[in-house]
Design an enzyme around this catalytic site. Structure first.
Site, mmCIF file in Angstrom:
data_model
loop_
_atom_site.group_PDB
_atom_site.id
_atom_site.type_symbol
_atom_site.label_atom_id
_atom_site.label_comp_id
_atom_site.label_asym_id
_atom_site.label_seq_id
_atom_site.Cartn_x
_atom_site.Cartn_y
_atom_site.Cartn_z
ATOM 1 C CB ILE A 3 38.939 36.679 46.654
ATOM 2 C CG1 ILE A 3 38.822 38.197 46.703
ATOM 3 C CG2 ILE A 3 37.631 36.036 47.094
ATOM 4 C CD1 ILE A 3 37.699 38.757 45.852
ATOM 5 C CG PHE A 11 39.408 36.430 41.679
ATOM 6 C CD1 PHE A 11 38.287 36.467 42.492
ATOM 7 C CD2 PHE A 11 39.680 37.517 40.853
ATOM 8 C CE1 PHE A 11 37.452 37.570 42.491
ATOM 9 C CE2 PHE A 11 38.845 38.622 40.845
ATOM 10 C CZ PHE A 11 37.728 38.648 41.670
ATOM 11 C CG ASP A 12 41.744 29.423 44.917
ATOM 12 O OD1 ASP A 12 42.613 28.875 44.228
ATOM 13 O OD2 ASP A 12 40.869 28.806 45.542
ATOM 14 C CE LYS A 13 40.131 25.676 38.660
ATOM 15 N NZ LYS A 13 38.870 24.914 38.905
ATOM 16 C CB THR A 14 39.010 25.130 43.426
ATOM 17 O OG1 THR A 14 39.604 24.657 42.213
ATOM 18 C CG2 THR A 14 38.036 24.087 43.950
#
Length: 658
Positions: A548, A346-349
């Site tokens: 993602i 996962f990316d965060k923002t």
């Protein structure tokens, strides 16, 4: 440098610029003409498919032309391209796969008079071929859009800080290390450099994906492709355009490909064996019985239509299921890749979070001030600013209160620090800690350390407010976690899929988000190349990775992963084009359904193939012994195809039980 060398260098820059512009224009014209050609070919394919479908429908109603079946229209329009691809594959690479199987199916059906079956097979495969070509062309457009972001020009300052200082516009390709450049508000930074004069706020989302602009002061670095929002500044180039951060990102997108992408359609794995067995059985039937009809019957019943249809019908049904939930799968082969995923990165923002600042808390310090009064005053002041944090504060007030905003005068914005204005003779100011220190407004240390700092360590931003030099309190803004994020991670764990967080944020912010989302494995301060390196590491351990993310900075990682999943609502066009799957609804809660359905689809395909093989073998044995003829064989053949299609279509109604 002498006068002669100076002018020669100047002319060289002009010549290089002309050559660059000419090459760019030729590339644009070439791409345009190719686009026109592909457009008309695509339209012709659609027209042929529609005409073929109409012909099949009219044939069912008993319509013909002077006794000639309309099915021949479908066979000619949709079948001939398949025959051509099969012939080319056989001639050039001896490639015996789906096209050969379908060709045999169509020809065999024609030989025994089963024109309807031949026409339907041709149309179904033509539709599948069109969808595949369409998705490939759309994906290719992503890199072109990324290249369009490359800065074209820069403002070169000659003789900086001298009496004969001058400014002129030059091509970004001609900027050299050490050149002095000026960047005004709204312009794109042309190359990587360091600010030597001025201060501003920079939108770095093109590289980092972070939604909040970054304040830049003298001595700070700025990067190519990022956008200058407010103040003008002077910078010194520290890299050439071709070595800039944006160019590195473009190269990552162009060349980051999975190393283990050798995935083939399940039906094709059986193609050569099926063809060989079919011919051997037909020849044996002819040799030992002398009856051509038996050989033709063998070809019909062994014609692998049910086997060939098992894969595309199941995949089309699953894609239809996903589209109802706002999930766009670009290519059918992605379903097979998704079924093997055992690690989700996962990316965060914009992925685990909403991707935009939200006011999460209002802290009142002054005892004579109420919370509503403080946020009313702050929103009225920030309403005059265009800063994203200011807009978030105003939105919060509008969503929670009914009173109209106050009218202030003498508004002033101090770049990278804060804002101030006048309200009925009172001076109102809001901004960061450095701004308040410059104004001589005291903020108690214990207030900052005990109340504000814990939130700052988790990635929040504090906006302080004062009235007539009296500190009133502050507002905290954060990019908040999506409400479905933690539940999503739990569901992935049930599917035996491990979650990993890769973010460009600092350690404290990454730890906080990871804990809130229930993610154990996380990394912070990640640049695009760091994310790719981590994904490659997972892949070297034979793990199948789904990434993602949203934003241009995630595009290389989306390409490198076995499956790239982009956020359609907040994601950039580049990340969407670079990915295999797009969450059009911008909702991550359906990711477990996506993975579970993909696994179910592969099981359905395998069962369909097994059924088709068993049916083919059984019918072939009966045909070789003369127990069934061409008519019965065609019936068995069509029944097998119908059963496979019906079984596969059940995927349309599949629901993942979490």
């Amino acid at each position: 440098m002498g006068i002669k060398e100076f002018f020669l260098n100047k002319e060289k820059r002009k010549i290089v610029a002309i050559e660059k512009d000419l090459n760019n224009n030729l590339s644009i014209l070439g791409g345009y003409s190719m686009g026109i050609k592909e457009y008309f070919i695509e339209k012709i394919d659609i027209i042929f498919i529609l005409i073929s479908i109409i012909a099949i429908a009219l044939d069912l109603l008993g319509v013909d032309i002077y006794g000639i079946s309309l099915i021949w229209i479908a066979i000619i329009f949709c079948g001939i391209p398949i025959f051509k691809e099969a012939a080319i594959g056989l001639y050039t690479e001896f490639d015996i796969k789906a096209d050969v199987l379908v060709t045999i199916a169509i020809i065999s059906s024609i030989l025994i008079g089963e024109l309807f079956a031949a026409g339907v097979i041709a149309v179904i495969m033509a539709i599948g071929g069109y969808l595949e070509e369409y998705t490939v062309s759309k994906t290719r457009a992503g890199i072109e859009k990324l290249v369009d972001l490359t800065p074209r020009k820069g403002r070169l300052i000659e003789n900086y800080n001298k009496s004969n200082e001058s400014e002129r516009e030059i091509s970004a390709d001609l900027i050299e290390v050490g050149d002095i450049l000026k960047v005004v508000p709204g312009e794109t930074v042309p190359v990587d450099g360091k600010i030597i004069s001025g201060e501003t706020s920079i939108d770095q989302s093109v590289l980092t994906g972070e939604s909040i602009p970054v304040d830049k002061l003298e001595g700070d670095e700025v990067f190519s492709g990022t956008i200058n929002l407010y103040g003008s500044f002077v910078m010194k180039a520290i890299k050439k355009g071709e070595d800039s951060s944006l160019q590195r990102l473009i190269k990552l997108v162009e060349f980051s490909n999975p190393n283990d992408a050798e995935i083939v359609k399940t039906a094709d794995k059986w193609a050569t064996l099926i063809v060989v067995i079919a011919f051997i059985c037909a020849v044996l039937a002819l040799v030992f019985t002398g009856e051509i009809i038996r050989a033709v019957t063998v070809l019909v019943v062994f014609c692998p239509c049910a086997l060939v249809l098992a894969t595309p019908t199941a995949i089309m049904a699953s894609i239809g299921n996903l589209s109802k939930r706002g999930i766009l799968v670009k290519e059918g082969i992605t379903i097979e890749k998704l079924a093997k995923v055992d690690r989700v990165v996962f990316d965060k923002t914009g992925t685990l979070t909403y991707g935009k600042p939200t006011l999460t808390d209002v802290i009142v310090y002054d005892e004579e001030t109420e919370e509503k009064e403080l946020i009313h005053l702050l929103a009225s002041l920030e309403n005059l600013s265009e800063h994203p944090l200011a807009k978030a504060i105003v939105k919060y007030y509008m969503d929670n209160y009914d009173d109209t905003l106050l009218k202030l005068s003498d508004f002033e914005m101090i770049i990278a620090k804060g804002v101030k204005a006048n309200l009925n003779g009172s001076n109102i100011c809001a901004g960061n800690l450095e701004f308040f220190k410059s104004l001589g407004i005291d903020i108690p240390e214990e207030f900052i350390e005990e109340i504000v700092s814990p939130s700052l360590e988790k990635g929040a931003t504090a906006i302080y407010i004062a009235k007539d030099s009296r500190f009133l309190g502050c507002a905290l803004l954060s990019d908040v976690l999506r409400k479905d994020a933690s539940d999503l991670v739990v569901q992935l764990r049930r599917l035996k899929v491990v979650s990993t967080l890769l973010t460009g944020d600092n350690k404290q912010a990454a730890e906080y988000i990871a804990k809130e989302a229930d993610i154990v494995d996380y990394q912070y301060n990640c640049l695009p190349e760091d994310k790719i390196s981590t994904i490659k590491k997972f892949q070297s351990l034979k793990l199948n990775v789904a990434m993602i993310g949203d934003g241009i900075n995630d595009a290389p990682s989306l390409r490198q992963a076995n499956v790239g999943i982009s956020m359609g609502g907040v994601g950039s066009n580049i990340s969407i084009e670079a990915s295999d799957v797009c969450l059009v609804s911008d909702d991550i809660k359906y990711v477990p359904h996506l993975l579970a359905l993909s696994r179910k689809t592969i099981r359905t395909i395998n069962r369909g193939i097994a059924f088709a093989l068993i049916l083919n073998i059984l019918a072939t044995v009966l045909a070789m012994y003369g127990m069934i003829g061409p008519i019965e064989g065609a019936f068995v053949h069509n029944i097998g195809s119908v059963i496979v299609i019906i079984y596969s279509s059940l995927l349309l109604r599949y629901e993942y039980a979490n």
